[in-house]
Design a protein around this motif. Structure first.
Motif, PDB file in Angstrom:
ATOM      1  N   UNK A  93     -35.715  38.276 -33.895  1.00  0.00           N
ATOM      2  CA  UNK A  93     -35.885  37.087 -33.058  1.00  0.00           C
ATOM      3  C   UNK A  93     -34.675  36.149 -33.101  1.00  0.00           C
ATOM      4  N   UNK A  94     -34.172  35.884 -34.315  1.00  0.00           N
ATOM      5  CA  UNK A  94     -33.049  34.940 -34.446  1.00  0.00           C
ATOM      6  C   UNK A  94     -31.836  35.417 -33.639  1.00  0.00           C
ATOM      7  N   UNK A  96     -31.962  37.766 -30.995  1.00  0.00           N
ATOM      8  CA  UNK A  96     -32.221  38.062 -29.584  1.00  0.00           C
ATOM      9  C   UNK A  96     -32.787  36.878 -28.812  1.00  0.00           C
ATOM     10  N   UNK A  98     -35.157  34.400 -26.663  1.00  0.00           N
ATOM     11  CA  UNK A  98     -36.119  34.595 -25.572  1.00  0.00           C
ATOM     12  C   UNK A  98     -35.741  35.775 -24.664  1.00  0.00           C
ATOM     13  N   UNK A  99     -34.425  35.969 -24.462  1.00  0.00           N
ATOM     14  CA  UNK A  99     -34.088  36.835 -23.327  1.00  0.00           C
ATOM     15  C   UNK A  99     -33.074  37.941 -23.594  1.00  0.00           C
ATOM     16  N   UNK A 100     -32.360  37.905 -24.723  1.00  0.00           N
ATOM     17  CA  UNK A 100     -31.341  38.935 -24.936  1.00  0.00           C
ATOM     18  C   UNK A 100     -32.028  40.290 -25.110  1.00  0.00           C
ATOM     19  N   UNK A 101     -31.495  41.302 -24.428  1.00  0.00           N
ATOM     20  CA  UNK A 101     -32.216  42.576 -24.447  1.00  0.00           C
ATOM     21  C   UNK A 101     -31.930  43.356 -25.739  1.00  0.00           C
TER      22      UNK A 101
END
Lengths: 243, 288
Positions: A93-94, A96, A98-101
């Motif tokens: 999570x840290x 990526x 909200x949006x990084x694939x």
């Protein structure tokens, strides 16, 4: 980075769960936090993880974003329809947000972490079908993926079999060799004596901190027990440090 | 047979509008409903549905059955109640369901009182049960817009929502994402309830969110699978409910929700993932 806990007070309904605690935890330390029930061990860990409000004092040298936190299993919703691989991926999570694939390399990293904790072949199992030990291995894999310099473990070996305990201890030893700071709440004094180089004995305040064998003496443990039972419903306001 | 199935929707414009409107509500409400069931917020959603009543009622007093007025009123009331309930839960020892129940009851009583000032049961019936057969172009645009915003926001919030559901402590450490997921999800609930309110009324709006999601859980184990099953279940419930309402001259909102209810009951008995039939007539256990 060294963690400085200065005059820390954490309360529950105004009663101190941690009372004017001051401690220093150098980088790369493997510290066990032990103490009787109600000593404030998990409360202190939660504050370090940024999960609770600090009433008084400070914790410096600890950014919650650089911390990997392993919660007690009771805090998880095991009925949520998610696989082991997906649970481990939440550790990204840290990176990526909200949006990084998710890249192929990210997936491989997660697979490697799962293999490192001995869960190969379980990637697509739902977490609700795992045993307590397997779920704990999954959570350790998530911590591996998080790859943070400070690792907080809240009773990681509660109700865990000896094989899992031994395997996961090897993972912690690896972190320790890599100079990560490991702070671990445990009830298991024998475990602390065997593996943790340093220990903090808590009973709302710090009874003793230092090399494990010097801290876990009968005298200190007895003092901790008495202090943690010392709950006063009609206590006056604490004036320590008041202006 | 085919003519019976398609006749209402090929011959009558109001039925076409009703079908398009209900499907637009369904496509965004079902994913939100799935997360509501997974977060154990089904009854919270029901409370929220009641909470939008006073906003709609006050808007109705001020502007009659104006589409924009009712939408804004419902939206404002829902968001205010959600924000207040969230704030009280975070600031006091009350759990969110208790604080929400308190605010929704105040809200509901206020709504009924405001509607009663007009002294017309027909109007109350419209607000409580909606009127999907009277959707005009403006209403369809509104439902489509809410649906689009909801789907886009759901896509943005999907990751933190999943993490929040599995391990609530994980995101709370870093602060903002946890709050974004929590309040973003409440916002999603409110806008979908407002969309549902136009179609099915405040009392039935929650049905289109929860019933397909609850039924879907009996057919799939994974989140993707549940979504894959729940959406067609929602669509089929809307289609069947509209058809039954047309042929048997029944109120449309309850007909849609009852159709969804029948699919839910069938899933409860026949579902391959934890259905009752499988539980009481299990196959022989495996060798390893």
């Amino acid at each position: 980075m060294t963690i400085h806990v200065t005059n820390l007070t954490l309360t529950y309904e105004r009663h101190p769960a941690i009372h004017h605690l001051t401690a220093t935890i150098p980088q790369g330390e493997w510290l066990a936090i032990v103490g009787p029930n109600g000593a404030g061990k998990s409360t202190l860990l939660n504050a370090m993880a940024g999960l609770s409000t600090i009433d008084e004092g400070t914790i410096n040298g600890l950014d919650p974003r650089t911390v990997a936190y392993l919660p007690q299993q009771a805090q998880l919703d095991k009925s949520f329809p998610i696989t082991v691989l997906q649970l481990v991926m939440t550790g990204l999570w840290e990176e990526l947000g909200f949006s990084k694939s998710l890249s192929h390399a990210d997936c491989e990293r997660c697979q490697e972490a799962i293999a490192a904790v001995g869960l190969q072949g379980f990637e697509h199992r739902m977490i609700g079908t795992l045993s307590g030990g397997q779920l704990q291995r999954s959570l350790f894999a998530r911590v591996l993926v998080q790859n943070q310099p400070v690792i907080l473990l809240d009773e990681p070996f509660n109700a865990i079999d000896t094989k899992t305990l031994s395997d996961l201890t090897k993972v912690i030893e690896q972190w320790h060799e890599n100079k990560r700071t490991i702070i671990m709440v445990t009830h298991d004094l024998e475990y602390a004596k065997q593996y943790c180089p340093r220990t903090m004995l808590l009973a709302r305040e710090c009874i003793s901190q230092g090399p494990t064998k010097k801290v876990l003496t009968t005298e200190n443990l007895e003092r901790a027990r008495k202090l943690s039972e010392n709950f006063d419903e009609d206590a006056n306001d604490c004036m320590q440090g008041a202006a | 047979m085919a003519s019976v199935l398609f006749y209402p929707f090929t011959e009558y414009l109001f039925m076409q509008r009703a079908l398009v409107g209900s499907l637009a509500v369904c496509i965004s409400a079902v994913p939100v409903g799935i997360f509501m069931t997974l977060r154990r917020m089904s009854l919270t959603g029901d409370a929220m549905a009641h909470a939008i009543l006073p906003g709609a009622a006050i808007a109705y007093l001020l502007s009659g059955l104006s589409l924009i007025g009712l939408t804004m009123g419902g939206l404002l009331a829902g968001l205010v109640v959600a924000a207040l309930a969230g704030w009280v839960a975070r600031s006091t020892h009350l759990k969110e369901d208790t604080s929400l129940a308190s605010f929704y009851l105040i809200s509901l009583a206020l709504g009924v009182l405001v509607i009663s000032l007009k002294r017309s049961n027909v109007d109350l019936f419209h607000v409580l049960f909606g009127n999907i057969l009277a959707l005009d172009n403006a209403a369809l645009w509104l439902l489509a817009s809410i649906s689009t915003v909801s789907l886009l926001l759901m896509a943005v919030l999907y990751r933190p929502l999943v993490i929040e559901c599995v391990d609530p402590s994980f995101l709370r450490r870093t602060g903002k994402a946890s709050s974004a997921a929590h309040f973003g999800f409440l916002f999603l609930m409110v806008i979908n309830l407002v969309a549902g309110f136009h179609a099915l009324g405040t009392l039935m709006a929650i049905g289109i969110m929860i019933l397909p999601a609850a039924a879907g859980r009996f057919w799939a184990k994974t989140l993707d699978g549940i979504l894959l099953f729940s959406l067609p279940i929602g669509f089929s419930g809307c289609y069947t409910g509209l058809s039954i309402s047309f042929y048997f001259d029944l109120p449309t909102g309850p007909a849609i929700v009852l159709s969804l209810g029948v699919v839910y009951l069938l899933s409860l008995f026949l579902g391959v993932n934890g259905g009752l039939l499988k539980k009481y007539y299990p196959k022989r256990h495996l060798a390893g």
